[in-house]
Design a protein around this motif. Structure first.
Motif, mmCIF file in Angstrom:
data_model
loop_
_atom_site.group_PDB
_atom_site.id
_atom_site.type_symbol
_atom_site.label_atom_id
_atom_site.label_comp_id
_atom_site.label_asym_id
_atom_site.label_seq_id
_atom_site.Cartn_x
_atom_site.Cartn_y
_atom_site.Cartn_z
ATOM 1 N N MET A 65 -8.599 -8.366 -14.477
ATOM 2 C CA MET A 65 -8.706 -9.463 -13.538
ATOM 3 C C MET A 65 -8.477 -8.962 -12.102
ATOM 4 S SD MET A 65 -9.475 -12.471 -13.447
ATOM 5 C CE MET A 65 -9.164 -14.154 -13.263
ATOM 6 N N LEU A 66 -7.531 -8.038 -11.938
ATOM 7 C CA LEU A 66 -7.270 -7.504 -10.605
ATOM 8 C C LEU A 66 -8.478 -6.741 -10.065
ATOM 9 C CD1 LEU A 66 -3.581 -6.285 -10.898
ATOM 10 C CD2 LEU A 66 -4.442 -8.254 -9.637
ATOM 11 N N ALA A 67 -9.162 -6.017 -10.939
ATOM 12 C CA ALA A 67 -10.347 -5.274 -10.519
ATOM 13 C C ALA A 67 -11.423 -6.242 -10.028
ATOM 14 C CB ALA A 67 -10.873 -4.418 -11.669
ATOM 15 N N HIS A 68 -11.633 -7.319 -10.755
ATOM 16 C CA HIS A 68 -12.627 -8.312 -10.366
ATOM 17 C C HIS A 68 -12.245 -8.968 -9.049
ATOM 18 C CE1 HIS A 68 -14.748 -12.190 -10.291
ATOM 19 N NE2 HIS A 68 -15.731 -11.460 -10.770
ATOM 20 N N LEU A 69 -10.996 -9.317 -8.898
ATOM 21 C CA LEU A 69 -10.524 -9.937 -7.664
ATOM 22 C C LEU A 69 -10.689 -8.986 -6.478
ATOM 23 C CD1 LEU A 69 -9.239 -12.511 -6.558
ATOM 24 C CD2 LEU A 69 -7.006 -11.506 -7.012
#
Length: 108
Positions: A1-5
């Motif tokens: 999720m952090l990568a996408h954000l």
């Protein structure tokens, strides 16, 4: 999720990258449309508008050159190219997050 954000925030704040992606999408649409029209108006299809990567054997079978599969093949490859451009080279995204996003996008 952090990568996408990380990717989404940096892409949203990169108008230059967004413009290049828009230009690429329009060019790809024109290329695919020209290819489709060329196939519809002639006995044989013109040369493909995009070729798979050298190690990509998914479209090696000659059946992919026959309608309507040739349009599916070309559409897929152009879309794959666009997503590769969209998920890489976004200024500010960490290298690790870029790799995660590029990998996940290829899987989807």
């Amino acid at each position: 999720m952090l990568a996408h954000l990380d990717w989404a925030i940096h892409l949203a704040t990169s108008p230059g990258k967004q413009l290049r992606l828009l230009e690429s999408a329009v060019q790809s649409s024109v290329r695919l449309s020209s290819y489709a029209v060329g196939c519809a108006l002639s006995q044989g299809c013109p040369a493909p508008c995009v070729a798979p990567l050298p190690d990509d054997r998914r479209f090696a079978d000659p059946a992919w050159m026959a309608p309507p599969f040739n349009l599916i093949d070309q559409s897929f490859l152009l879309t794959q190219q666009w997503w590769q451009a969209a998920t890489t080279g976004v200024r500010g995204v960490t290298h690790q997050h870029e790799q995660v996003i590029a990998f996940l996008t290829r899987q989807v």
